[in-house]
Design a protein around this motif. Structure first.
Motif, PDB file in Angstrom:
ATOM      1  N   TRP A 220       0.825  -1.210   0.000  1.00  0.00           N
ATOM      2  CA  TRP A 220       0.000   0.000   0.000  1.00  0.00           C
ATOM      3  C   TRP A 220       0.860   1.261   0.000  1.00  0.00           C
ATOM      4  N   VAL A 221       1.926   1.258   0.793  1.00  0.00           N
ATOM      5  CA  VAL A 221       2.805   2.430   0.862  1.00  0.00           C
ATOM      6  C   VAL A 221       3.485   2.677  -0.484  1.00  0.00           C
ATOM      7  N   ILE A 222       4.002   1.622  -1.099  1.00  0.00           N
ATOM      8  CA  ILE A 222       4.717   1.779  -2.369  1.00  0.00           C
ATOM      9  C   ILE A 222       3.768   2.265  -3.463  1.00  0.00           C
ATOM     10  N   LEU A 223       2.555   1.737  -3.516  1.00  0.00           N
ATOM     11  CA  LEU A 223       1.589   2.168  -4.520  1.00  0.00           C
ATOM     12  C   LEU A 223       1.145   3.613  -4.268  1.00  0.00           C
ATOM     13  N   TYR A 278       4.882   9.506   6.285  1.00  0.00           N
ATOM     14  CA  TYR A 278       4.730   8.973   7.636  1.00  0.00           C
ATOM     15  C   TYR A 278       4.341   7.494   7.605  1.00  0.00           C
ATOM     16  N   ALA A 279       3.513   7.114   6.657  1.00  0.00           N
ATOM     17  CA  ALA A 279       3.153   5.699   6.550  1.00  0.00           C
ATOM     18  C   ALA A 279       4.392   4.852   6.292  1.00  0.00           C
ATOM     19  N   ALA A 280       5.304   5.353   5.456  1.00  0.00           N
ATOM     20  CA  ALA A 280       6.548   4.633   5.185  1.00  0.00           C
ATOM     21  C   ALA A 280       7.424   4.584   6.436  1.00  0.00           C
ATOM     22  N   TYR A 281       7.498   5.691   7.152  1.00  0.00           N
ATOM     23  CA  TYR A 281       8.285   5.737   8.388  1.00  0.00           C
ATOM     24  C   TYR A 281       7.703   4.779   9.432  1.00  0.00           C
ATOM     25  N   GLU A 288       2.881  -0.482  15.589  1.00  0.00           N
ATOM     26  CA  GLU A 288       1.506  -0.477  16.101  1.00  0.00           C
ATOM     27  C   GLU A 288       0.586   0.411  15.264  1.00  0.00           C
ATOM     28  N   GLU A 289       1.149   1.341  14.512  1.00  0.00           N
ATOM     29  CA  GLU A 289       0.370   2.235  13.657  1.00  0.00           C
ATOM     30  C   GLU A 289       0.450   1.871  12.180  1.00  0.00           C
ATOM     31  N   ALA A 290       1.366   0.978  11.832  1.00  0.00           N
ATOM     32  CA  ALA A 290       1.736   0.785  10.432  1.00  0.00           C
ATOM     33  C   ALA A 290       0.553   0.416   9.540  1.00  0.00           C
ATOM     34  N   SER A 291      -0.260  -0.538   9.960  1.00  0.00           N
ATOM     35  CA  SER A 291      -1.364  -0.991   9.101  1.00  0.00           C
ATOM     36  C   SER A 291      -2.378   0.116   8.859  1.00  0.00           C
ATOM     37  N   HIS A 296      -4.667   4.354   5.287  1.00  0.00           N
ATOM     38  CA  HIS A 296      -5.060   5.745   5.048  1.00  0.00           C
ATOM     39  C   HIS A 296      -4.335   6.303   3.822  1.00  0.00           C
ATOM     40  N   ALA A 297      -3.033   6.029   3.736  1.00  0.00           N
ATOM     41  CA  ALA A 297      -2.246   6.551   2.619  1.00  0.00           C
ATOM     42  C   ALA A 297      -2.743   5.990   1.291  1.00  0.00           C
ATOM     43  N   LYS A 298      -2.959   4.679   1.229  1.00  0.00           N
ATOM     44  CA  LYS A 298      -3.402   4.054  -0.022  1.00  0.00           C
ATOM     45  C   LYS A 298      -4.776   4.571  -0.437  1.00  0.00           C
TER      46      LYS A 298
END
Length: 360
Positions: A220-223, A278-281, A288-291, A296-298
Motif C-alpha cells: 500500500w505504501v509503495i503504490l 509517515y506511513a513509510a516511516y 503499532e500504527e503501520a497498518s 489511510h495513505a493508499k
C-alpha cells in the motif's frame, strides 16, 4: 524532532529522478507501451546499477539496507517518470524473505534480488483485495494450485512470492513446473500485469504467520508513493502549460478559474505527501500504527490522485486527451494504482477491521 527528509534521503530521490530523465524519458515509455515484446531491460539494468533492486535488501546480502521510507521515495520518483518497471516486487519479495524466510532461502535469493539478476513478483492480491473470477491459490503438500490475477512483474519474474487463500506465503521459482503466465490487458501501458496459473506447482512455504499483513502494508505504501509522484508530475505539467498557453491574448494561467484549479490540486496534494512519508516511516519505526496509516495513505492517495489526474487534464483543455502530451500515461497509471491490492473502498474496510470497528 525532525519532520523533514534528511539530506541523504533528498539526495537519493533527486539522483534517481535525474537518472530516470536519461534512462526512461517519455519517448522510451512510449516505445515500451507500443511494443508488447519490449521488456524495458535497458531501463531495469540502469536502475540495477543505481542499486534500486536492493534498496531494502540487508547489506549482509549485497543490498543497500535502507528503510521503507527510502523505498517510498524511490517509488515516488518512478511514478513521476512513469518508468516501465515493476518495482513493487523488488520491495515485497526481500521483505518476505527477511521476515519469514529461512537462512538458506535468504542466502540463495537475496543476493540475486539485490543485484537485479533475478526479478521478483508478489502474487498476493486475492487474500487482500478478494478473489475475482474464481481466482485464488490452494496450498497442499508443498504445491500450489489455482490462479493469481493482476500480478505486477509476473511475466518476467524469476522468483514469485505467492499467498494462498489462508494467507500463507510461498516461494515459487520462475521455472517451476506447472507455472504458466499470460498478459492481463489493463488501462496502464507503462507496467504489464500477469495472470499466473499454478497446477500442482512446487512451492517452498515461508514460516511467519503475520508476514502477509506486513507485505500488504508495504505494498500500500509503495503504490501510494507511486501515485504521489505521478500526481505531482501531472500538477507540474498543468501549471507549466497554464503559464505558456495563450487565449484571448493572455496566458490561461492569468484567468481566475484556471488559477483555482491549479491551487486546488496543490492544496489537496501537499498534505498527502506527509501522509505517505509517515506511513513509510511507521512501517519500520511505529509497527503499532503501520497498518492503519498505510491504509489511510493508499485510500486517500487513490482519491486525490484521481482528482488531480482529471483536473490536470481539464487545465490542458483539448490537448489533454491527445497522445502528443502523453498525459494519459500518468492518468492511467494513477488509475491502476487505485485498484491494485484493493480499491479505496476495500482498503477502508480493512482499516475499519484493524480498528475493531467491524468484525472479521
Amino acid at each position: 524532532m525532525r519532520f523533514a527528509l534528511s539530506e541523504d534521503q533528498r539526495m537519493l530521490q533527486d539522483s534517481l529522478a535525474k537518472a530516470l530523465v536519461d534512462v526512461s524519458p517519455l519517448d522510451r515509455v512510449r516505445r515500451f507501451a507500443a511494443d508488447p515484446a519490449d521488456t524495458a531491460a535497458d531501463v531495469w539494468q540502469a536502475l540495477a546499477e543505481f542499486g534500486l533492486p536492493g534498496i531494502v535488501v540487508p547489506e549482509a546480502y549485497g543490498g543497500l539496507g535502507l528503510s521503507m521510507l527510502e523505498a517510498a521515495l524511490a517509488s515516488e520518483a518512478l511514478g513521476a517518470a512513469v518508468a516501465p518497471v515493476a518495482f513493487l516486487g523488488s520491495v515485497l519479495a526481500p521483505l518476505a524473505l527477511v521476515r519469514a524466510g529461512s537462512e538458506a532461502q535468504r542466502a540463495e535469493w537475496l543476493p540475486k534480488l539485490a543485484s537485479g539478476e533475478v526479478l521478483a513478483a508478489a502474487a498476493i492480491g486475492e487474500p487482500i483485495a478478494g478473489a475475482r473470477d474464481g481466482a485464488g491459490l490452494v496450498a497442499k503438500a508443498g504445491k500450489l494450485t489455482g490462479r493469481a490475477l493482476f500480478v505486477p512483474g509476473g511475466l518476467a519474474a524469476g522468483l514469485i512470492v505467492a499467498a494462498d487463500a489462508k494467507g500463507g506465503l510461498h516461494l515459487v521459482r520462475g521455472d517451476a513446473p506447472g507455472l504458466t503466465r499470460a498478459v492481463m490487458p489493463t488501462i496502464d501501458d507503462t507496467r504489464r500485469l500477469a495472470e499466473l496459473t499454478f497446477a500442482d506447482t512446487p512451492a517452498e512455504p515461508l514460516t511467519s504467520n503475520d508476514a502477509l499483513a506486513a507485505l500488504r502494508d508495504a505494498g500500500w505504501v509503495i503504490l501510494a508513493a507511486d501515485t504521489l509522484g505521478a500526481s505531482q508530475a501531472m500538477l507540474d505539467k498543468a501549471v507549466a502549460y497554464a503559464k505558456e498557453r495563450r487565449q484571448f491574448g493572455r496566458v490561461i494561467g492569468s484567468f481566475q478559474a484556471v488559477k483555482h484549479l491549479c491551487a486546488e490540486m496543490a492544496a489537496e496534494l501537499e498534505p498527502a505527501r506527509a501522509l505517505v512519508w509517515y506511513a513509510a516511516y511507521a512501517f519500520d519505526h511505529a509497527p503499532e500504527e503501520a497498518s492503519l496509516v498505510a491504509a489511510h495513505a493508499k485510500a486517500h492517495l487513490s482519491e486525490i490522485g484521481r482528482f488531480i489526474a482529471r483536473t490536470s487534464t481539464e487545465v490542458h483543455g483539448g490537448m489533454g486527451i491527445t497522445d502528443l502530451l502523453g498525459l494519459h500515461f500518468w492518468f492511467k497509471r494513477i488509475g491502476q494504482n487505485r485498484q491494485l491490492l484493493g480499491g479505496p473502498e476495500k482498503v477502508r474496510e480493512i482499516a475499519a477491521r484493524v480498528q475493531g470497528l467491524i468484525g472479521a
